[in-house]
Design an enzyme around this catalytic site. Structure first.
Site, short mmCIF file in Angstrom:
data_model
loop_
_atom_site.label_atom_id
_atom_site.label_comp_id
_atom_site.label_asym_id
_atom_site.label_seq_id
_atom_site.Cartn_x
_atom_site.Cartn_y
_atom_site.Cartn_z
N ASP A 117 0.84 -1.19 0.00
CA ASP A 117 0.00 0.00 0.00
C ASP A 117 0.87 1.24 0.00
O ASP A 117 2.11 1.16 0.06
CB ASP A 117 -1.00 -0.02 1.16
CG ASP A 117 -0.33 0.06 2.53
OD1 ASP A 117 0.90 0.33 2.61
OD2 ASP A 117 -1.03 -0.14 3.54
N ASP A 163 -6.10 1.82 -1.12
CA ASP A 163 -4.75 2.01 -1.66
C ASP A 163 -3.92 0.73 -1.56
O ASP A 163 -2.70 0.78 -1.69
CB ASP A 163 -4.04 3.15 -0.93
CG ASP A 163 -3.79 2.85 0.54
OD1 ASP A 163 -4.70 2.32 1.20
OD2 ASP A 163 -2.68 3.12 1.04
#
Length: 310
Positions: free
Chosen positions: A188, A231
């Site tokens: 991420d 994300d």
């Protein structure tokens, strides 16, 4: 049996006669057949109106997009302006014009004031993305796009979580059956919430899109790159053990450090943290493999971020 007198009309060209015993079949080649006019539409592939389609009629001459209830495509999207942009018919083509919007109008990764549209163009209006389709068969194109939406993420244009889970389930079974290695990278964006808070959600969307485009170039055909959630991204690496996967993760971290992410003239520093998971004979399904990689990702965060943890 003979078949004759079929009314195929004067436009039939390239006839072929196929004989099978006493059966005679006339088959029309499509070569030379006149085609209908090209038709156009917009399909919303990302945002609150995902799946909605809008036919574009040349006779009307324009099509407006924005938050205004009177817009042809009215959006419940705070990051879109009241009348954000419009499509204008010029000769035989549609052009996209920004109408002085706050956040700009984009075709792909390019901010535009006025530009012609080509088949397949991605139009970003605030947090909404449309795909422009120009084809002789709108219905087929629309349903093909609906199928794509089921397996691809509209924002990043890489595979989505649903496809990842189906693909990885098959790959785990194959790897265990043949006693072959299989690894997973879960990563991420470091401090992604701070990017959204400091620069806005449109900047966050830009980071995710450009990050996906950067990494997609380094994915081999037999591998899979997908957006997992928010994300978070995953890369499935068949025939790779944890050591090989970690080495690839280090390569990705370096590429992200070197990359430039610009939003409205401001550079946004982007780094990623990566966790590695590897299957064993006892691994039971996708969720267990993801849990292994997620635990490693947590260790990478604890060790200072911008790194890989096996």
């Amino acid at each position: 049996m003979k078949i004759k007198g079929i009314g195929l009309g004067p436009s039939l060209r390239g006839r072929e006669m196929v004989r099978s015993g006493e059966t005679r079949i006339v088959r029309a080649s499509t070569l030379g057949l006149p085609l209908g006019r090209t038709r156009e539409l917009l399909v919303c592939i990302y945002g609150a109106r995902i799946g909605a389609k809008f036919d574009l009629e040349p006779s009307r001459g324009e099509f407006t997009i924005g938050r205004d209830a009177g817009a042809d495509a009215s959006l419940d999207d705070d990051s879109a302006s009241r009348l954000h942009c419009r499509l204008v018919r010029v000769d035989d083509a549609w052009w996209l014009e920004d109408l002085g919007s706050t956040n700009g109008t984009w075709i792909g990764a390019q901010s535009v004031t006025r530009a012609p549209l080509e088949d397949g163009a991605l139009i970003k209006v605030g947090g909404t993305i449309f795909k422009y389709l120009a084809t002789h068969n709108l219905e087929a194109a629309y349903y093909e796009e609906i199928y794509r939406m089921a397996i691809f993420d509209g924002l990043t244009q890489i595979h989505n979580r649903r496809y990842f889970e189906e693909f990885t389930d098959r790959e785990i079974a194959r790897a265990q059956r043949h006693e072959r290695p299989l690894s997973l990278l879960l990563f991420d964006v470091d401090y992604f919430k701070s990017i959204n808070d400091s620069h806005g959600h449109l900047a966050g969307d830009l980071v995710l899109r450009e990050l996906a485009a950067l990494i997609r170039k380094r994915i081999r055909r037999e591998e899979l790159f997908a957006r997992y959630a928010g994300d978070e991204f995953v890369i499935v690496l068949p025939e790779s053990n944890a050591t090989d996967a970690a080495r690839f993760g280090e390569h990705l971290c370096a590429k992200v450090r070197e990359a430039s992410f610009l939003h409205e003239g401001h550079e946004i520093p982007v780094r990623i943290s990566v966790g590695v998971g590897q299957i064993s004979p006892d691994t039971k399904g996708v969720s267990q493999l993801v849990a292994l990689a997620d635990a490693a990702l947590y260790r990478a965060k604890q060790q200072g971020r911008d790194r890989v943890s096996p």
